[in-house]
Design a protein around this motif. Structure first.
Motif, short mmCIF file in Angstrom:
data_model
loop_
_atom_site.label_atom_id
_atom_site.label_comp_id
_atom_site.label_asym_id
_atom_site.label_seq_id
_atom_site.Cartn_x
_atom_site.Cartn_y
_atom_site.Cartn_z
N UNK A 83 20.70 11.33 58.18
CA UNK A 83 21.85 11.65 57.35
C UNK A 83 22.65 10.41 57.03
N UNK A 84 22.80 9.51 58.00
CA UNK A 84 23.56 8.30 57.74
C UNK A 84 22.83 7.42 56.73
N UNK A 85 21.53 7.26 56.93
CA UNK A 85 20.77 6.42 56.01
C UNK A 85 20.87 6.95 54.59
N UNK A 86 20.70 8.26 54.43
CA UNK A 86 20.74 8.82 53.08
C UNK A 86 22.15 8.88 52.52
N UNK A 87 23.14 9.00 53.40
CA UNK A 87 24.51 8.93 52.92
C UNK A 87 24.80 7.52 52.41
N UNK A 88 24.29 6.53 53.12
CA UNK A 88 24.48 5.15 52.69
C UNK A 88 23.82 4.93 51.33
N UNK A 89 22.61 5.43 51.22
CA UNK A 89 21.88 5.31 49.97
C UNK A 89 22.62 6.02 48.84
N UNK A 90 23.13 7.22 49.14
CA UNK A 90 23.89 7.97 48.13
C UNK A 90 25.16 7.22 47.78
N UNK A 91 25.79 6.63 48.77
CA UNK A 91 27.04 5.92 48.53
C UNK A 91 26.81 4.74 47.59
N UNK A 92 25.73 4.01 47.82
CA UNK A 92 25.42 2.87 46.96
C UNK A 92 25.31 3.33 45.52
N UNK A 93 24.59 4.42 45.32
CA UNK A 93 24.45 4.92 43.95
C UNK A 93 25.75 5.49 43.43
N UNK A 94 26.52 6.12 44.32
CA UNK A 94 27.79 6.72 43.90
C UNK A 94 28.73 5.64 43.37
N UNK A 95 28.83 4.55 44.12
CA UNK A 95 29.71 3.47 43.69
C UNK A 95 29.20 2.83 42.42
N UNK A 96 27.90 2.92 42.22
CA UNK A 96 27.31 2.33 41.03
C UNK A 96 27.43 3.21 39.80
N UNK A 97 27.93 4.41 39.95
CA UNK A 97 28.09 5.25 38.77
C UNK A 97 27.62 6.68 38.94
N UNK A 98 27.25 7.07 40.13
CA UNK A 98 26.89 8.48 40.25
C UNK A 98 25.57 8.65 40.95
N UNK A 99 25.50 9.56 41.93
CA UNK A 99 24.25 9.69 42.66
C UNK A 99 23.50 10.96 42.36
N UNK A 100 24.00 11.87 41.56
CA UNK A 100 23.19 13.01 41.16
C UNK A 100 23.26 14.22 42.05
N UNK A 101 23.09 15.38 41.41
CA UNK A 101 23.18 16.65 42.13
C UNK A 101 22.02 16.81 43.10
N UNK A 102 20.90 16.23 42.75
CA UNK A 102 19.71 16.39 43.57
C UNK A 102 19.95 15.91 45.00
N UNK A 103 20.53 14.71 45.11
CA UNK A 103 20.78 14.14 46.43
C UNK A 103 21.74 15.01 47.22
N UNK A 104 22.79 15.47 46.56
CA UNK A 104 23.78 16.32 47.22
C UNK A 104 23.12 17.61 47.71
N UNK A 105 22.27 18.19 46.87
CA UNK A 105 21.63 19.44 47.26
C UNK A 105 20.73 19.20 48.45
N UNK A 106 20.01 18.11 48.40
CA UNK A 106 19.14 17.80 49.49
C UNK A 106 19.87 17.66 50.81
N UNK A 107 20.95 16.89 50.80
CA UNK A 107 21.72 16.71 52.03
C UNK A 107 22.25 18.06 52.51
N UNK A 108 22.64 18.91 51.57
CA UNK A 108 23.13 20.24 51.92
C UNK A 108 22.04 21.07 52.59
N UNK A 109 20.83 21.05 52.01
CA UNK A 109 19.73 21.81 52.59
C UNK A 109 19.38 21.29 53.98
N UNK A 110 19.40 19.98 54.11
CA UNK A 110 19.05 19.38 55.39
C UNK A 110 20.03 19.83 56.46
N UNK A 111 21.32 19.73 56.11
CA UNK A 111 22.34 20.13 57.08
C UNK A 111 22.19 21.58 57.47
#
Lengths: 88, 525
Positions: free
Chosen positions: B362-390
């Motif tokens: 979760x931390x690794x993928x949150x970091x990855x999502x954060x990088x993309x988020x700061x760059x302009x948006x990380x997408x619903x797909x990533x959010x959904x995935x993290x939600x399913x995982x949790x």
């Protein structure tokens, strides 16, 4: 046969390259690689329309080569260019 | 857009030629008219050389070197006004000869050399003249083309767009939960056309992910071309998935046989959680290896018919057309040292197949999502995935360990925000304004974000002065990404701010951002 207008050929290292420029580039987006013989033939038909026989005479005048081989080369050259849509 | 065609031509023949395209090298080259010949470089490029390189987005660019640094070239087109920083390994060719207006020239010619140096020398003058031209143009438009109606219409449009995006994102999110979590099937809001739904889903790489729920409706109500397009998207994604899973199986078996340790990252590990893994489309197989094993990995992949497509500091890209792409990571993150393989557990049946535990993942993928988020948006797909995982591992996740891990990376606030957005989209929670803003930002960024999105995001939520401050003094997490020494010695933070400011003055990147902001301000007027 004659090369369509809009092609440019340049010598590079030990070969030759040709591309289409201008409006012709909209139709032809490839890159043609040739050796010296190919370039020799290409340059002959760049400006003038020549028949296979005329090309054969030119090759035999310029190169010391067997007529049958020269004929086969010219046939292959023509086929490849026609397939690429480069000659008219 | 992976096209190794030009690289493979250069590798095989050493030279490549093409006609010209674009206006960025005027007055030397005019679009379509001229022919350029490049050869594969056999040494470092020098100032005034014209380089052929691959941009971050995979485009081929032919611009002039105006400076050489340790790891990168400073590059600028003869007719452009911003400097490109290009890592040296992205340069694949150098201009040696060209045909301009029917005449042949080489780069050794005196006349060309004079032109290159002179043209570069007068850059400051050209820069000023261009500014003057732009200002005059603005004055002309302000005086002769004023239209007050345009501004109010623009504001109204913006509100309508926000509503539309909200409606689209809520609908697509509802479809995802219907398909994957057993929620009831949502009704398509009347104001949404199927075309809009497709376009939005496609921008989020979710087109085939939602299709199974709505295929019958689309075929009944939408134009046949759209249905055909959607069918094709699904078929392609299915084919990709089948190819990729079987390839993944094959690769993992081979790595195990050759006793090469590996850690699959990101994308592929996601698939297991979607009800139908084919729904999860993703482009690459990301795998992390021990840097010492890289030569053997390279040998193995090349032996299987992969072609090394390009490489950068962090990973090497191997391609086997049409679908397969393996990103072999040799560094765990862009900056900083890579942890040893002991950090991760292995699958019980396979001591070479390493996996991250829940908190690491979760931390690794949150970091990855954060990088993309700061760059302009990380997408619903990533959010959904993290939600399913949790959801799937709810009872097993050690929340305290996760919190510590996130805090170490400075990500706990970001993670909480993401969780709230996920709860709004997928669990029916009432959104606050902050959540709605984040949801809009994510929805409009596309899967990998865009520069303009980043500007609006920063400005909208923080006000201009605070935005500038947040760029000059960015959050701790981002400083850590950029200066990994802070992980060991966080006390150096104030010092690193100074370092960052000083280096930015000298590499001019702030110029682009400030200009971006000015444009944003004008757009709002």
């Amino acid at each position: 046969m004659k090369i369509k207008s809009g092609f440019v050929i340049e010598e590079v290292g030990d070969g030759y390259l040709a591309v289409a420029v201008g409006d012709r580039a909209d139709e032809f987006s490839g890159l043609v690689r040739m050796n010296a013989t190919g370039a020799f033939l290409w340059k002959l038909i760049e400006e003038r329309d020549m028949s296979k026989d005329e090309l054969l005479s030119a090759v035999l005048r310029e190169y010391d080569v067997d007529e049958a081989i020269a004929k086969a080369d010219i046939d292959r050259f023509e086929a490849q260019l026609r397939e690429g849509g480069i000659i008219e | 857009m992976k096209d190794g065609l030009i690289e493979s031509e250069l590798r095989e023949h050493g030279v490549y030629a093409s006609n010209t395209f674009g206006t960025s090298m005027r007055p030397l080259f005019k679009t379509h008219r001229d022919m350029i010949i490049v050869k594969a470089p056999d040494s470092e490029l020098r100032k005034y050389d014209v380089a052929l390189y691959v941009s971050e987005r995979g485009k081929y660019i032919l611009h002039r070197v105006i400076g050489v640094k340790d790891n990168e070239y400073l590059i600028r087109g003869d007719n452009t006004y911003s400097v490109e920083h290009v890592p040296k390994d992205r340069v694949i060719g150098v201009l040696v000869k060209f045909n301009r207006k029917g005449k042949t020239h080489t780069t050794d010619e005196l006349s060309y050399k004079i032109y290159s140096r002179l043209w570069h020398f007068i850059y400051p003058v050209r820069f000023v003249l261009r500014k003057i031209r732009l200002v005059l143009g603005k004055i002309y438009r302000a005086v002769f083309k004023r239209n007050a109606k345009k501004t109010t219409a623009a504001v109204g449009d913006k509100e309508a767009q926000v509503r539309l995006v909200r409606s689209l994102s809520e609908y697509v999110a509802a479809l995802l939960t219907h398909i994957n979590c057993g929620a009831p099937k949502p009704e398509k809001p009347k104001e949404l056309s199927w075309d809009a739904v497709f376009a939005f889903a496609h921008s989020q790489s979710l087109a085939s992910g939602i299709y199974s729920a709505i295929e019958a409706d689309v075929k009944r109500e939408a134009a046949p071309e759209l249905a055909a397009r959607w069918d094709r998207a699904r078929a392609t994604d299915l084919a990709k998935h089948i190819k990729q899973s079987s390839e993944f199986k094959r690769l993992t078996a081979l790595f195990t046989e050759k006793e090469i340790k590996f850690l699959p990252l990101k994308g592929f590990t996601y698939k297991a959680l979607w009800k139908n893994p084919a729904h999860r489309t993703m482009s690459d197989l990301d795998i992390y290896f021990d840097p010492e094993d890289m030569p053997r990995v390279d040998e193995l992949l090349l032996g299987l018919g992969y072609v090394q497509e390009h490489s950068c500091d962090v990973h090497l890209s191997y391609e086997k057309k049409p679908f397969l792409n393996v990103e072999a990571h040799r560094k765990f993150e862009e900056n900083g040292e890579s942890p040893s393989f002991d950090t991760w557990q292995t699958k019980p049946e396979n001591p070479y197949w390493h996996i991250m535990n829940h908190e690491q993942f979760l931390t690794f993928n949150a970091l990855h999502a954060y990088k993309h988020y700061e760059g302009g948006g990380c997408g619903m797909r990533v959010i959904f995935y993290l939600y399913l995982y949790k959801k799937a591992y709810e009872n097993e996740i050690d929340r305290e360990a996760l919190q510590n891990s996130l805090e170490k990376e400075g990500l706990s606030d970001f993670f909480t925000l993401i969780e709230k957005v996920a709860d709004y989209w997928f669990a029916g929670a009432e959104p606050t304004d902050e959540v709605l803003g984040a949801a809009y930002y994510i929805s409009t960024g596309g899967t990998y974000g865009s520069f303009e999105n980043r500007i609006s995001h920063g400005v909208e939520s923080k006000g201009r002065v605070r935005y500038i401050l947040s760029r000059v003094f960015p959050p701790y997490a981002r400083m850590k990404l950029r200066y990994p020494v802070l992980k060991k010695l966080p006390i150096l933070l104030p010092f690193m701010y100074i370092v960052r400011f000083v280096t930015s003055v000298f590499n001019g990147r702030n110029g682009k951002e400030l200009r971006g902001m000015k444009k944003h301000k004008e757009n709002k007027k």
